[in-house]
Design a protein around this motif. Structure first.
Motif, short mmCIF file in Angstrom:
data_model
loop_
_atom_site.label_atom_id
_atom_site.label_comp_id
_atom_site.label_asym_id
_atom_site.label_seq_id
_atom_site.Cartn_x
_atom_site.Cartn_y
_atom_site.Cartn_z
N ASP A 66 9.56 19.57 -28.20
CA ASP A 66 10.85 19.13 -28.75
C ASP A 66 11.37 17.84 -28.11
N ASN A 67 10.63 17.27 -27.17
CA ASN A 67 11.07 16.09 -26.44
C ASN A 67 10.33 14.86 -26.97
N THR A 68 11.07 13.92 -27.55
CA THR A 68 10.49 12.68 -28.07
C THR A 68 11.17 11.51 -27.39
N GLN A 69 10.37 10.56 -26.90
CA GLN A 69 10.90 9.35 -26.28
C GLN A 69 10.12 8.16 -26.79
N VAL A 84 15.22 -1.44 -28.28
CA VAL A 84 15.86 -0.14 -28.46
C VAL A 84 15.01 0.91 -27.77
N ALA A 85 15.61 1.61 -26.83
CA ALA A 85 14.96 2.77 -26.19
C ALA A 85 15.68 4.01 -26.71
N ALA A 96 20.17 6.52 -28.68
CA ALA A 96 19.55 5.20 -28.54
C ALA A 96 20.33 4.32 -27.57
N ASP A 97 19.59 3.49 -26.84
CA ASP A 97 20.16 2.47 -25.97
C ASP A 97 19.67 1.13 -26.49
N VAL A 98 20.59 0.31 -27.03
CA VAL A 98 20.22 -0.96 -27.66
C VAL A 98 20.60 -2.10 -26.71
#
Length: 132
Positions: A66-69, A84-85, A96-98
């Motif tokens: 269930d963990n997506t990065q 974008v991370a 999201a971190d833009v």
């Protein structure tokens, strides 16, 4: 004679279908075994860099259950780099971190751009009453 042959062929097709040799899409006796795994696990990475066109972008992502990065980047038309991370953990949603690198650059005016301006052609009308 032709009618007898058509009836015979029709009966043969019906007998084949009833014997189970022919199975259509709607056959409820057909069963499928699922090979789907509950724990998704993958990694991928790709990038494009073409100096002639100025295209420079890429994407990478990894998932374990269930963990997506992941992250992706693109050079914007204004000269900045957008990065974008992101992550998705279970049902918490997409986070999201833009980030932007560089400063946006715009031409002074439309006329100062190197590409030519498009000017539509003037309409020409023909009057059918005019003599030639």
């Amino acid at each position: 004679m032709n009618t007898k042959i058509l009836i015979l062929l029709g009966l043969a097709a019906l007998a084949t279908a009833d014997s189970g040799e022919f199975r259509g899409y709607g056959d409820s006796q057909q069963s499928f075994e699922s090979y789907e795994s509950d724990d998704a696990k993958y990694n991928f990475n790709w990038a494009v860099k073409d100096d002639d066109s100025g295209n420079d972008f890429g994407h990478q992502e990894g998932r374990d259950g269930d963990n997506t990065q992941g992250s992706y980047y693109v050079h914007l038309p204004d000269g900045r780099l957008q990065q974008v991370a992101y992550q998705v953990v279970g049902d918490d949603g997409y986070i999201a971190d833009v980030q932007y690198e560089g400063e946006a650059r715009y031409p002074d005016s439309f006329e100062s751009r190197e590409s030519p301006r498009y000017t539509p052609p003037r309409p020409a009308y023909y009057d059918s009453n005019e003599s030639k």
